[in-house]
Design an enzyme around this catalytic site. Sequence first.
Site, PDB file in Angstrom:
ATOM      1  N   VAL A  69       0.755  -1.235  -0.123  1.00  0.00           N
ATOM      2  CA  VAL A  69      -0.204  -0.132  -0.030  1.00  0.00           C
ATOM      3  C   VAL A  69       0.873   1.346   0.047  1.00  0.00           C
ATOM      4  O   VAL A  69       0.387   2.465   0.090  1.00  0.00           O
ATOM      5  CB  VAL A  69      -1.159  -0.047   1.166  1.00  0.00           C
ATOM      6  CG1 VAL A  69      -1.915  -1.008   1.166  1.00  0.00           C
ATOM      7  CG2 VAL A  69      -0.249   0.221   2.499  1.00  0.00           C
ATOM      8  N   TYR A 124       2.736   6.444  15.117  1.00  0.00           N
ATOM      9  CA  TYR A 124       1.489   5.513  15.321  1.00  0.00           C
ATOM     10  C   TYR A 124       0.312   6.339  15.455  1.00  0.00           C
ATOM     11  O   TYR A 124      -0.391   6.281  14.652  1.00  0.00           O
ATOM     12  CB  TYR A 124       1.777   4.124  15.898  1.00  0.00           C
ATOM     13  CG  TYR A 124       0.533   3.192  15.900  1.00  0.00           C
ATOM     14  CD1 TYR A 124       0.231   2.576  14.825  1.00  0.00           C
ATOM     15  CD2 TYR A 124      -0.466   3.566  16.964  1.00  0.00           C
ATOM     16  CE1 TYR A 124      -1.143   1.893  14.789  1.00  0.00           C
ATOM     17  CE2 TYR A 124      -1.600   2.740  16.887  1.00  0.00           C
ATOM     18  CZ  TYR A 124      -2.009   1.970  16.109  1.00  0.00           C
ATOM     19  OH  TYR A 124      -3.012   1.251  15.912  1.00  0.00           O
ATOM     20  N   ASN A 133      -7.417  -1.734   5.916  1.00  0.00           N
ATOM     21  CA  ASN A 133      -6.944  -2.437   7.172  1.00  0.00           C
ATOM     22  C   ASN A 133      -5.482  -2.685   7.382  1.00  0.00           C
ATOM     23  O   ASN A 133      -4.726  -2.278   8.623  1.00  0.00           O
ATOM     24  CB  ASN A 133      -7.531  -3.883   7.128  1.00  0.00           C
ATOM     25  CG  ASN A 133      -6.957  -4.585   8.435  1.00  0.00           C
ATOM     26  OD1 ASN A 133      -7.467  -4.655   9.407  1.00  0.00           O
ATOM     27  ND2 ASN A 133      -5.956  -5.655   8.027  1.00  0.00           N
TER      28      ASN A 133
HETATM   29  N1  LIG Z   1      -4.246  -5.273  16.882  1.00  0.00           N
HETATM   30  C1  LIG Z   1      -4.773  -4.430  17.646  1.00  0.00           C
HETATM   31  O1  LIG Z   1      -5.131  -4.677  18.757  1.00  0.00           O
HETATM   32  C2  LIG Z   1      -5.177  -2.903  16.950  1.00  0.00           C
HETATM   33  C3  LIG Z   1      -5.367  -1.909  17.737  1.00  0.00           C
HETATM   34  C4  LIG Z   1      -5.752  -0.786  17.216  1.00  0.00           C
HETATM   35  C5  LIG Z   1      -5.837  -0.895  15.895  1.00  0.00           C
HETATM   36  N2  LIG Z   1      -5.546  -1.610  15.085  1.00  0.00           N
HETATM   37  C6  LIG Z   1      -5.872  -1.249  13.892  1.00  0.00           C
HETATM   38  O2  LIG Z   1      -6.361  -2.273  13.022  1.00  0.00           O
HETATM   39  C7  LIG Z   1      -5.783  -3.007  11.801  1.00  0.00           C
HETATM   40  C8  LIG Z   1      -5.407  -4.164  11.842  1.00  0.00           C
HETATM   41  O3  LIG Z   1      -4.845  -4.628  12.942  1.00  0.00           O
HETATM   42  P1  LIG Z   1      -3.655  -5.956  13.017  1.00  0.00           P
HETATM   43  O4  LIG Z   1      -3.283  -5.999  14.597  1.00  0.00           O
HETATM   44  O5  LIG Z   1      -4.457  -7.162  12.629  1.00  0.00           O
HETATM   45  O6  LIG Z   1      -2.769  -5.499  12.148  1.00  0.00           O
HETATM   46  P2  LIG Z   1      -1.470  -5.843  11.796  1.00  0.00           P
HETATM   47  O7  LIG Z   1      -1.225  -7.379  11.862  1.00  0.00           O
HETATM   48  O8  LIG Z   1      -0.282  -5.281  12.391  1.00  0.00           O
HETATM   49  O9  LIG Z   1      -1.250  -5.744  10.184  1.00  0.00           O
HETATM   50  C9  LIG Z   1      -1.908  -6.062   9.151  1.00  0.00           C
HETATM   51  C10 LIG Z   1      -1.578  -6.029   7.929  1.00  0.00           C
HETATM   52  O10 LIG Z   1      -1.069  -5.107   7.326  1.00  0.00           O
HETATM   53  C11 LIG Z   1      -0.256  -5.604   6.121  1.00  0.00           C
HETATM   54  N3  LIG Z   1       0.705  -4.595   5.729  1.00  0.00           N
HETATM   55  C12 LIG Z   1       1.895  -3.834   6.670  1.00  0.00           C
HETATM   56  N4  LIG Z   1       2.224  -2.952   6.005  1.00  0.00           N
HETATM   57  C13 LIG Z   1       1.909  -3.141   4.492  1.00  0.00           C
HETATM   58  C14 LIG Z   1       1.970  -2.698   3.390  1.00  0.00           C
HETATM   59  N5  LIG Z   1       3.177  -1.467   3.195  1.00  0.00           N
HETATM   60  N6  LIG Z   1       1.419  -2.996   2.243  1.00  0.00           N
HETATM   61  C15 LIG Z   1       0.583  -3.743   2.392  1.00  0.00           C
HETATM   62  N7  LIG Z   1      -0.024  -4.469   3.558  1.00  0.00           N
HETATM   63  C16 LIG Z   1       0.814  -4.011   4.506  1.00  0.00           C
HETATM   64  C17 LIG Z   1       0.552  -6.746   6.665  1.00  0.00           C
HETATM   65  O11 LIG Z   1       0.358  -7.997   5.784  1.00  0.00           O
HETATM   66  P3  LIG Z   1       1.400  -9.004   5.400  1.00  0.00           P
HETATM   67  O12 LIG Z   1       1.305  -9.612   6.749  1.00  0.00           O
HETATM   68  O13 LIG Z   1       1.010  -9.764   4.226  1.00  0.00           O
HETATM   69  O14 LIG Z   1       2.808  -8.429   5.277  1.00  0.00           O
HETATM   70  C18 LIG Z   1      -0.294  -7.266   8.061  1.00  0.00           C
HETATM   71  O15 LIG Z   1      -0.727  -8.504   7.743  1.00  0.00           O
HETATM   72  C19 LIG Z   1      -4.609  -1.926  11.616  1.00  0.00           C
HETATM   73  O16 LIG Z   1      -4.894  -1.075  10.907  1.00  0.00           O
HETATM   74  C20 LIG Z   1      -4.244  -1.549  13.005  1.00  0.00           C
HETATM   75  O17 LIG Z   1      -3.675  -0.456  13.030  1.00  0.00           O
HETATM   76  C21 LIG Z   1      -5.488  -2.868  15.669  1.00  0.00           C
END
Ligand SMILES: NC(=O)c1ccc[n+]([C@@H]2O[C@H](COP(=O)([O-])OP(=O)(O)OC[C@H]3O[C@@H](n4cnc5c(N)ncnc54)[C@H](OP(=O)(O)O)[C@@H]3O)[C@@H](O)[C@H]2O)c1
Length: 248
Positions: A70, A160, A96
């Site tokens: 992205v 972040y 996402n």
């Molecule tokens: N987990 C939480 O507690 C939490 C809390 C607050 C907000 N959020 C938000 O919710 C969303 C999902 O959270 P998550 O914890 O599941 O996220 P994550 O595992 O940190 O990231 C989700 C995916 O983003 C992809 N990604 C990262 N950099 C990228 C790039 N340059 N181009 C394309 N894809 C990219 C990765 O894909 P690959 O694995 O294929 O490389 C990863 O699997 C995020 O926006 C996060 O900030 C999460």
Amino acid sequence: MRVTSDKPLRGKTALITGGARRLGRASALAMAEAGADVAITFLHSAREAQHTVIDLSSFGVRAVALRCDVTDEKSVKSAIKETGRELGGLDILLNNAANYETVEFDKLTVKQWDAMFASNTRGPFLVSREALKLLRERRGKIINMGSLGGLRPWADHAHYCSSKAAVHMLTKVMAKALAPAIAVNCVAPGMIDLGEKAAAGFMKRMAKQTPMRRNGTGEEIATAVMFFATAPHFITGQIMAVDGGLGL
Ligand SMILES: NC(=O)c1ccc[n+]([C@@H]2O[C@H](COP(=O)([O-])OP(=O)(O)OC[C@H]3O[C@@H](n4cnc5c(N)ncnc54)[C@H](OP(=O)(O)O)[C@@H]3O)[C@@H](O)[C@H]2O)c1
């Protein structure tokens, strides 16, 4: 009379960036279960993406995984083109994909700052801009993944938190700029427990501070995403915190 369906997204198509694992996967599964044909993107998680596609297909919908960075305009353009070709259109875009990093403010580098904004803020902008044509044809929806960190300051996450605060504002700007064709909303998760052993102690402490006395689940975030995915088009520009009251 309002008729509710067990497949509210039947006939719809969805694109979920970073949908191979964790929260993106949970939302992709919820949309497929609701009847949507789903495209997920992955960057490094090719194997997880294939597994997720198999799980999505088990709901009897069309599912496809596309590699997309992205942060790269060319890669985004080709992923959107491929989505249109594979799914025949686009109704719902879930921005996402993102990165998360803990760095003390004094030690935060320009490289770390720029990389965070490139994926977390410029990414959703780029993917949305490229998807506009497809989304306008279907009076579609954009859902951005924000964060409680974009609403509340976390001292060791300046880049972040700032990148997610910008996503919240981007949601509101796009809601205004893209109306009346496209509704744009944002889900802002709080502490979500995805079962990581390394985070267990931290999760326990956070649960104690949370009014609901626990952390959230991936399914609860997917439920919030599904709310916006199935909500009336009149709901736009909203940031929904899903945090058990932690931000209060
Ligand atoms: N987990 C939480 O507690 C939490 C809390 C607050 C907000 N959020 C938000 O919710 C969303 C999902 O959270 P998550 O914890 O599941 O996220 P994550 O595992 O940190 O990231 C989700 C995916 O983003 C992809 N990604 C990262 N950099 C990228 C790039 N340059 N181009 C394309 N894809 C990219 C990765 O894909 P690959 O694995 O294929 O490389 C990863 O699997 C995020 O926006 C996060 O900030 C999460």
